[in-house]
Design a protein around this motif. Structure first.
Motif, PDB file in Angstrom:
ATOM      1  N   THR A  22       0.804  -1.221   0.000  1.00 56.60           N
ATOM      2  CA  THR A  22       0.000   0.000   0.000  1.00 56.60           C
ATOM      3  C   THR A  22       0.841   1.278   0.000  1.00 56.60           C
ATOM      4  N   THR A  23       2.165   1.124  -0.054  1.00 58.06           N
ATOM      5  CA  THR A  23       3.054   2.290  -0.006  1.00 58.06           C
ATOM      6  C   THR A  23       3.406   2.749  -1.413  1.00 58.06           C
ATOM      7  N   GLU A  24       3.282   4.046  -1.662  1.00 54.45           N
ATOM      8  CA  GLU A  24       3.573   4.598  -2.989  1.00 54.45           C
ATOM      9  C   GLU A  24       4.822   5.479  -2.999  1.00 54.45           C
ATOM     10  N   ASN A  25       5.138   6.126  -1.890  1.00 54.63           N
ATOM     11  CA  ASN A  25       6.320   6.977  -1.845  1.00 54.63           C
ATOM     12  C   ASN A  25       7.561   6.144  -2.173  1.00 54.63           C
ATOM     13  N   PRO A  26       8.336   6.500  -3.197  1.00 54.67           N
ATOM     14  CA  PRO A  26       9.460   5.659  -3.630  1.00 54.67           C
ATOM     15  C   PRO A  26      10.514   5.426  -2.548  1.00 54.67           C
ATOM     16  N   ARG A  27      10.817   6.463  -1.768  1.00 57.95           N
ATOM     17  CA  ARG A  27      11.830   6.296  -0.726  1.00 57.95           C
ATOM     18  C   ARG A  27      11.319   5.395   0.395  1.00 57.95           C
ATOM     19  N   HIS A  28      10.086   5.602   0.794  1.00 61.36           N
ATOM     20  CA  HIS A  28       9.510   4.757   1.832  1.00 61.36           C
ATOM     21  C   HIS A  28       9.451   3.305   1.374  1.00 61.36           C
ATOM     22  N   LEU A  29       9.069   3.102   0.129  1.00 59.48           N
ATOM     23  CA  LEU A  29       8.960   1.746  -0.410  1.00 59.48           C
ATOM     24  C   LEU A  29      10.333   1.068  -0.448  1.00 59.48           C
ATOM     25  N   TYR A  30      11.348   1.813  -0.837  1.00 59.93           N
ATOM     26  CA  TYR A  30      12.702   1.258  -0.888  1.00 59.93           C
ATOM     27  C   TYR A  30      13.148   0.815   0.510  1.00 59.93           C
ATOM     28  N   LEU A  31      12.915   1.665   1.512  1.00 62.75           N
ATOM     29  CA  LEU A  31      13.325   1.307   2.871  1.00 62.75           C
ATOM     30  C   LEU A  31      12.570   0.087   3.384  1.00 62.75           C
ATOM     31  N   LEU A  32      11.300  -0.020   3.054  1.00 59.36           N
ATOM     32  CA  LEU A  32      10.528  -1.184   3.490  1.00 59.36           C
ATOM     33  C   LEU A  32      11.062  -2.460   2.856  1.00 59.36           C
ATOM     34  N   HIS A  33      11.445  -2.398   1.577  1.00 57.91           N
ATOM     35  CA  HIS A  33      12.047  -3.572   0.945  1.00 57.91           C
ATOM     36  C   HIS A  33      13.376  -3.928   1.617  1.00 57.91           C
ATOM     37  N   ALA A  34      14.168  -2.916   1.966  1.00 59.02           N
ATOM     38  CA  ALA A  34      15.443  -3.169   2.639  1.00 59.02           C
ATOM     39  C   ALA A  34      15.217  -3.782   4.017  1.00 59.02           C
ATOM     40  N   TYR A  35      14.240  -3.269   4.743  1.00 56.88           N
ATOM     41  CA  TYR A  35      13.885  -3.776   6.077  1.00 56.88           C
ATOM     42  C   TYR A  35      13.407  -5.226   5.976  1.00 56.88           C
ATOM     43  N   ASN A  36      12.571  -5.499   4.997  1.00 55.79           N
ATOM     44  CA  ASN A  36      12.042  -6.843   4.779  1.00 55.79           C
ATOM     45  C   ASN A  36      13.179  -7.830   4.487  1.00 55.79           C
ATOM     46  N   ARG A  37      14.066  -7.425   3.585  1.00 52.34           N
ATOM     47  CA  ARG A  37      15.196  -8.287   3.218  1.00 52.34           C
ATOM     48  C   ARG A  37      16.097  -8.536   4.429  1.00 52.34           C
ATOM     49  N   HIS A  38      16.403  -7.486   5.174  1.00 49.30           N
ATOM     50  CA  HIS A  38      17.271  -7.610   6.345  1.00 49.30           C
ATOM     51  C   HIS A  38      16.706  -8.632   7.334  1.00 49.30           C
ATOM     52  N   ARG A  39      15.440  -8.502   7.653  1.00 49.95           N
ATOM     53  CA  ARG A  39      14.864  -9.390   8.672  1.00 49.95           C
ATOM     54  C   ARG A  39      14.834 -10.842   8.184  1.00 49.95           C
ATOM     55  N   TYR A  40      14.493 -11.046   6.929  1.00 56.34           N
ATOM     56  CA  TYR A  40      14.494 -12.416   6.406  1.00 56.34           C
ATOM     57  C   TYR A  40      15.906 -13.003   6.404  1.00 56.34           C
ATOM     58  N   LEU A  41      16.902 -12.223   5.986  1.00 56.62           N
ATOM     59  CA  LEU A  41      18.276 -12.716   5.985  1.00 56.62           C
ATOM     60  C   LEU A  41      18.721 -13.085   7.394  1.00 56.62           C
ATOM     61  N   GLU A  42      18.368 -12.252   8.365  1.00 57.15           N
ATOM     62  CA  GLU A  42      18.733 -12.523   9.753  1.00 57.15           C
ATOM     63  C   GLU A  42      18.122 -13.833  10.232  1.00 57.15           C
ATOM     64  N   MET A  43      16.836 -14.016   9.985  1.00 58.83           N
ATOM     65  CA  MET A  43      16.153 -15.226  10.466  1.00 58.83           C
ATOM     66  C   MET A  43      16.595 -16.472   9.713  1.00 58.83           C
ATOM     67  N   ALA A  44      17.110 -16.299   8.490  1.00 55.36           N
ATOM     68  CA  ALA A  44      17.595 -17.438   7.700  1.00 55.36           C
ATOM     69  C   ALA A  44      19.027 -17.813   8.040  1.00 55.36           C
ATOM     70  N   GLY A  45      19.665 -17.048   8.942  1.00 55.57           N
ATOM     71  CA  GLY A  45      21.043 -17.321   9.300  1.00 55.57           C
ATOM     72  C   GLY A  45      22.045 -16.789   8.298  1.00 55.57           C
ATOM     73  N   ARG A  46      21.607 -15.930   7.393  1.00 52.86           N
ATOM     74  CA  ARG A  46      22.473 -15.384   6.344  1.00 52.86           C
ATOM     75  C   ARG A  46      22.881 -13.943   6.688  1.00 52.86           C
ATOM     76  N   PHE A  47      23.330 -13.747   7.917  1.00 58.18           N
ATOM     77  CA  PHE A  47      23.551 -12.393   8.418  1.00 58.18           C
ATOM     78  C   PHE A  47      24.668 -11.654   7.688  1.00 58.18           C
ATOM     79  N   GLU A  48      25.640 -12.375   7.132  1.00 53.84           N
ATOM     80  CA  GLU A  48      26.735 -11.690   6.436  1.00 53.84           C
ATOM     81  C   GLU A  48      26.208 -10.836   5.283  1.00 53.84           C
ATOM     82  N   GLU A  49      25.123 -11.285   4.639  1.00 57.32           N
ATOM     83  CA  GLU A  49      24.574 -10.545   3.507  1.00 57.32           C
ATOM     84  C   GLU A  49      23.945  -9.215   3.924  1.00 57.32           C
ATOM     85  N   ILE A  50      23.605  -9.089   5.207  1.00 53.18           N
ATOM     86  CA  ILE A  50      23.046  -7.839   5.713  1.00 53.18           C
ATOM     87  C   ILE A  50      24.058  -6.704   5.593  1.00 53.18           C
TER      88      ILE A  50
END
Length: 208
Positions: free
Chosen positions: A19-47
Motif C-alpha cells: 500500500t506504499t507509494e512513496n518511492p523512498r519509503h517503499l525502498y526502505l521497506l524492501h530493505a527492512y524486509n530483506r534484512h529481517r528475512y536474511l537474519e532469520m535465515a542465518g544469512r547475516f553476512e549478507e546484511i
C-alpha cells in the motif's frame, strides 16, 4: 506441528509494501524486509552488503534489564553469529506489529518471540531446563535509522513493558533449526529494488 510460522513474521511489512507509494519509503521497506528475512535465515553476512548497511553501524539494545551498545560491524556481526549458532535468529511476531516509515527511519512496535536454548537462559539466571528450548516473549519498540543513500545506520531496540515478558517452553517438534528456517525463507528473500531513489542510481541486483 509448530504453533508458529516463521514465513508470517514479516506479514505486516509486506502488507505495508503493498500500500506504499512513496518511492523512498517503499525502498526502505524492501530493505527492512530483506534484512529481517536474511537474519532469520542465518544469512547475516549478507546484511552487511555495502548497499544495505553503513560500514560502521551502531546498535542499541535495552532488553532483559541490560542496556548494551554495539559499535561497528564486527561487534554487530558477533551477536548475529552467536544467534545463528544457537538458532536464536529464529523470531516470530504475535501478528500485532505496527509500522511507520519516513525518509530516514522505520519504526516498529510488536510482540516478539525469540527462540532460545534453555542453556542460554540458565546462564542468564532464568530457572529453566538447560536441555529444552523456549520462546522468549517480549513487547518491543524498534527504530531503524537510514542514511541519505538508504542504508541502515543501526538499530535501537527496547523492551518497554517487562511485565509482559514470558518464557514459553517449546515441544521438540516445534523447535526450528537454522537450516530449516533458511529453506522456508529462501523463496521470500528478494533483492533490493534495482533503482535506488535516494541516490538516483540503478544498481546491480544482489542474488538471493
Amino acid at each position: 506441528m509448530s504453533r508458529f510460522d516463521i514465513t508470517q513474521t514479516n506479514i505486516a511489512v509486506e502488507r505495508l509494501i503493498e500500500t506504499t507509494e512513496n518511492p523512498r519509503h517503499l525502498y526502505l521497506l524492501h530493505a527492512y524486509n530483506r534484512h529481517r528475512y536474511l537474519e532469520m535465515a542465518g544469512r547475516f553476512e549478507e546484511i552487511f552488503a555495502p548497499d544495505m548497511t553503513v560500514a560502521e553501524p551502531v546498535y542499541h539494545f535495552n532488553l532483559f534489564g541490560m542496556n548494551t551498545t554495539l559499535a561497528g560491524a564486527e561487534a554487530v556481526k558477533g551477536v548475529y553469529r552467536e544467534w545463528t549458532g544457537t538458532a536464536q535468529c529464529v523470531f516470530y511476531t504475535g501478528g500485532d506489529e505496527k509500522l511507520a516509515v519516513s525518509d530516514t527511519m522505520i519504526v516498529s512496535s510488536a510482540t516478539l518471540y525469540q527462540q532460545t536454548p534453555g542453556s542460554v537462559l540458565v546462564d542468564a539466571g532464568v530457572p529453566v531446563d538447560p536441555d529444552a528450548t523456549y520462546l522468549m516473549k517480549t513487547r518491543e519498540h524498534m527504530i531503524w535509522p537510514y542514511d541519505d543513500e538508504g542504508r541502515l545506520v543501526g538499530e535501537d531496540v527496547w523492551e518497554y513493558d517487562e511485565s509482559l515478558r514470558e518464557v514459553i517452553p517449546l515441544d521438540p517438534s516445534e523447535v526450528l533449526t537454522v537450516e530449516q528456517s533458511g529453506r522456508l525463507l529462501s523463496p521470500l528473500i528478494k533483492p533490493l529494488p534495482a533503482f535506488n531513489p535516494f541516490t538516483g542510481r540503478t544498481q546491480q541486483p544482489v542474488a538471493s
